[in-house]
Design an enzyme around this catalytic site. Structure first.
Site, PDB file in Angstrom:
ATOM      1  N   TRP A 140       0.875  -1.182   0.000  1.00 51.81           N
ATOM      2  CA  TRP A 140       0.000   0.000   0.000  1.00 51.81           C
ATOM      3  C   TRP A 140       0.907   1.225   0.000  1.00 51.81           C
ATOM      4  O   TRP A 140       1.816   1.323   0.829  1.00 51.81           O
ATOM      5  CB  TRP A 140      -0.861  -0.029   1.265  1.00 51.81           C
ATOM      6  CG  TRP A 140      -1.862   1.073   1.382  1.00 51.81           C
ATOM      7  CD1 TRP A 140      -2.685   1.556   0.391  1.00 51.81           C
ATOM      8  CD2 TRP A 140      -2.190   1.807   2.565  1.00 51.81           C
ATOM      9  NE1 TRP A 140      -3.486   2.540   0.904  1.00 51.81           N
ATOM     10  CE2 TRP A 140      -3.208   2.720   2.222  1.00 51.81           C
ATOM     11  CE3 TRP A 140      -1.720   1.791   3.884  1.00 51.81           C
ATOM     12  CZ2 TRP A 140      -3.769   3.599   3.151  1.00 51.81           C
ATOM     13  CZ3 TRP A 140      -2.276   2.655   4.797  1.00 51.81           C
ATOM     14  CH2 TRP A 140      -3.292   3.549   4.448  1.00 51.81           C
ATOM     15  N   ASP A 221      -0.869  -5.572   9.673  1.00 51.53           N
ATOM     16  CA  ASP A 221      -1.786  -4.530   9.235  1.00 51.53           C
ATOM     17  C   ASP A 221      -3.055  -5.226   8.751  1.00 51.53           C
ATOM     18  O   ASP A 221      -3.027  -5.958   7.759  1.00 51.53           O
ATOM     19  CB  ASP A 221      -1.141  -3.722   8.104  1.00 51.53           C
ATOM     20  CG  ASP A 221      -2.072  -2.620   7.601  1.00 51.53           C
ATOM     21  OD1 ASP A 221      -3.110  -2.368   8.249  1.00 51.53           O
ATOM     22  OD2 ASP A 221      -1.759  -2.013   6.557  1.00 51.53           O
ATOM     23  N   LYS A 261     -13.276  -0.722   6.038  1.00 52.13           N
ATOM     24  CA  LYS A 261     -13.800  -1.516   4.928  1.00 52.13           C
ATOM     25  C   LYS A 261     -14.845  -2.511   5.404  1.00 52.13           C
ATOM     26  O   LYS A 261     -15.903  -2.631   4.820  1.00 52.13           O
ATOM     27  CB  LYS A 261     -12.670  -2.292   4.246  1.00 52.13           C
ATOM     28  CG  LYS A 261     -11.358  -1.562   4.175  1.00 52.13           C
ATOM     29  CD  LYS A 261     -11.225  -0.692   2.977  1.00 52.13           C
ATOM     30  CE  LYS A 261      -9.917   0.071   3.046  1.00 52.13           C
ATOM     31  NZ  LYS A 261      -9.636   0.840   1.859  1.00 52.13           N
TER      32      LYS A 261
HETATM   33  N1  PLP Z   1      -3.664  -0.749   5.360  1.00 53.31           N
HETATM   34  C1  PLP Z   1      -3.935  -1.098   4.107  1.00 53.31           C
HETATM   35  C2  PLP Z   1      -3.156  -2.195   3.483  1.00 53.31           C
HETATM   36  C3  PLP Z   1      -4.930  -0.437   3.392  1.00 53.31           C
HETATM   37  O1  PLP Z   1      -5.191  -0.797   2.145  1.00 53.31           O
HETATM   38  C4  PLP Z   1      -5.645   0.606   4.016  1.00 53.31           C
HETATM   39  C5  PLP Z   1      -6.657   1.349   3.265  1.00 53.31           C
HETATM   40  O2  PLP Z   1      -6.708   1.412   2.082  1.00 53.31           O
HETATM   41  C6  PLP Z   1      -5.328   0.920   5.352  1.00 53.31           C
HETATM   42  C7  PLP Z   1      -4.333   0.221   5.981  1.00 53.31           C
HETATM   43  C8  PLP Z   1      -5.979   1.967   6.169  1.00 53.31           C
HETATM   44  O3  PLP Z   1      -7.191   2.433   5.832  1.00 53.31           O
HETATM   45  P1  PLP Z   1      -8.034   3.343   6.815  1.00 53.31           P
HETATM   46  O4  PLP Z   1      -7.126   4.372   7.379  1.00 53.31           O
HETATM   47  O5  PLP Z   1      -9.074   3.925   5.930  1.00 53.31           O
HETATM   48  O6  PLP Z   1      -8.573   2.443   7.862  1.00 53.31           O
END
Ligand code: PLP
Length: 414
Positions: A140, A221, A261
């Protein structure tokens, strides 16, 4: 003063940039395969039925106000969140060796993890030791900038083989073995972003054993629990195995948990950060919570209440929890169905290349293998938007556009 020479203009964030181009595009048949947010069969955002029911309950409860939460968040929420990710029967919870604090969704949780590592992750016998964070290649895109903003260096470990569309598992394990002892390994708990390809259980065992044998710190994560298979337990298998199997010895395990999500609460910023200690230690638990609270206090004072109240109602009301589990199946199976349909269409068209990786990959994304020039052509000629690296958010497909997308992919490939 503030001078432009010192403040260079940055390009827009690639993904939010796609969102902006898409918003400007006036073509009626435009398709959004960019940002990882679930869409229903009509391409619309979906408020989960379990969330609607919980909101209703909340609005009629004595808890419905907009007061500040405590610095460490809503206790009911962080306790229940730990059970969701670690399991109701988790040995770590039973032995009281989990420290949990509420965060600004997954991103805020990663930021807490990075700050916590930077300030406190040390070696007893080496005062100059500073850990490097190993992230998968690719990962990411926000991971690198989150950790560097916390003052940590990152480096990549081999993960994805573009030619075979499989994991580079041997090189991955080798990189773990060769990393300086005490390194941090960031692991996508489930539904790897961007490749959609997770290690298989036997591969997870090799990865975890190498991390354990070489004295590294695993950081899970977990942004997509429930999105891969529809089952919260199955999607947390690797993390729970790391903690409960008794096969490994880690200096601790860090867990960054997002409900963005799996509850469709993207903008409400609901998440938690958990530190799982190797053994029960009341004084250490309490010291860690006090330090994490100080970080939270200085950065956001206290976390947002609304989403945490809604999610904690889902987690503590059996009927709502069941509904949430059904909602996870609705989302994950719709995405799996779309993967299948896309592959069927591509095969029907005889599109050059093999497309089975799209159904082998899981979760929100597919690493399609399309090149930057092909994705550009898709946007320019067909109003189909996805990341330049060929990552498509499969949730953006629906029965009304999947044939159109397949035909467009076929056209740009020929
Ligand atoms: N980690 C990964 C791999 C992600 O794809 C995302 C969101 O796209 C996140 C963490 C964190 O998302 P959020 O801050 O919206 O919870």
């Amino acid at each position: 003063g503030f001078y432009h020479v010192n403040i260079p203009q940055l390009p827009p964030d690639p993904l939010f940039g796609i969102k902006a181009s898409l918003a400007k595009d006036t073509r009626e048949n435009k398709v959004d395969l960019g940002i990882g947010a679930y869409r229903d069969d009509h391409g619309k955002p979906w408020i989960l039925p379990s969330v609607k029911l919980a909101e209703d309950l909340l609005h009629h409860s004595a808890d419905y106000n907009h007061e500040y939460l405590p610095i460490s968040g809503l206790k009911k929420f962080t306790e229940e969140a730990a059970k969701v990710i670690l399991g109701e029967e988790s040995s770590a919870i039973k032995e009281d060796r989990v420290v949990s604090i509420q965060s600004l969704s997954g991103t805020g949780s990663l930021h807490l993890a990075g700050t916590f590592i930077n300030k406190f992750y040390r070696k007893k016998d080496d005062a100059s030791f500073r850990a490097v964070v190993y992230v998968s290649d690719p990962t990411w895109s926000n991971h690198m900038q989150i950790f560097s903003s916390c003052g940590l260096a990152t480096t990549k470990y081999p993960y994805w083989n573009d030619a075979t569309k499989q994991l580079k598992i041997d090189q991955y394990v080798q990189a773990i073995e060769q990393a300086p002892k005490g390194s941090v390994f960031l692991l996508h708990a489930t539904a790897h972003n961007p490749t959609g390809m997770d290690p298989k259980p036997e591969e997870w065992k090799r990865i975890l054993k190498a991390i354990s044998d070489n004295g590294h710190l695993p950081l899970f994560d977990c942004a997509y629990q429930g999105f891969t298979t529809g089952s919260l337990a199955k999607d947390a298998w690797a993390l729970r195995h790391a903690i409960d199997s008794g096969d490994y010895h880690f200096p601790g395990i860090l867990v960054c948990q997002s409900f963005a999500k799996n509850c469709g609460m993207y903008g409400e910023r609901v998440g938690a950060f958990h530190v799982v200690l190797p053994e029960h230690d009341d004084a250490l638990n309490s010291a860690i919570l006090s330090q994490l609270s100080k970080i939270v206090r200085s950065e956001i004072s206290n976390p947002p209440g609304y989403g945490a109240k809604v999610v904690s109602l889902i987690l503590t009301t059996p009927q709502l929890k069941k509904q949430w589990e059904r909602d996870l199946i609705t989302m994950s199976s719709r995405i799996m169905g779309m993967r299948k349909q896309l592959v069927v269409e591509l095969q029907r068209l005889g599109t050059p290349g093999s497309w089975n990786h799209i159904t082998e990959q899981k979760g929100m994304f597919s690493y399609t293998g399309l090149t930057p020039s092909q994705t550009e052509k898709l946007a320019h000629d067909y109003a189909i938007y996805m990341s330049k690296n060929g990552r498509a958010s499969i949730a953006g497909l629906n029965p009304g556009n999947v044939k159109y997308v397949a035909k467009a992919i076929d056209d740009v490939i020929r």
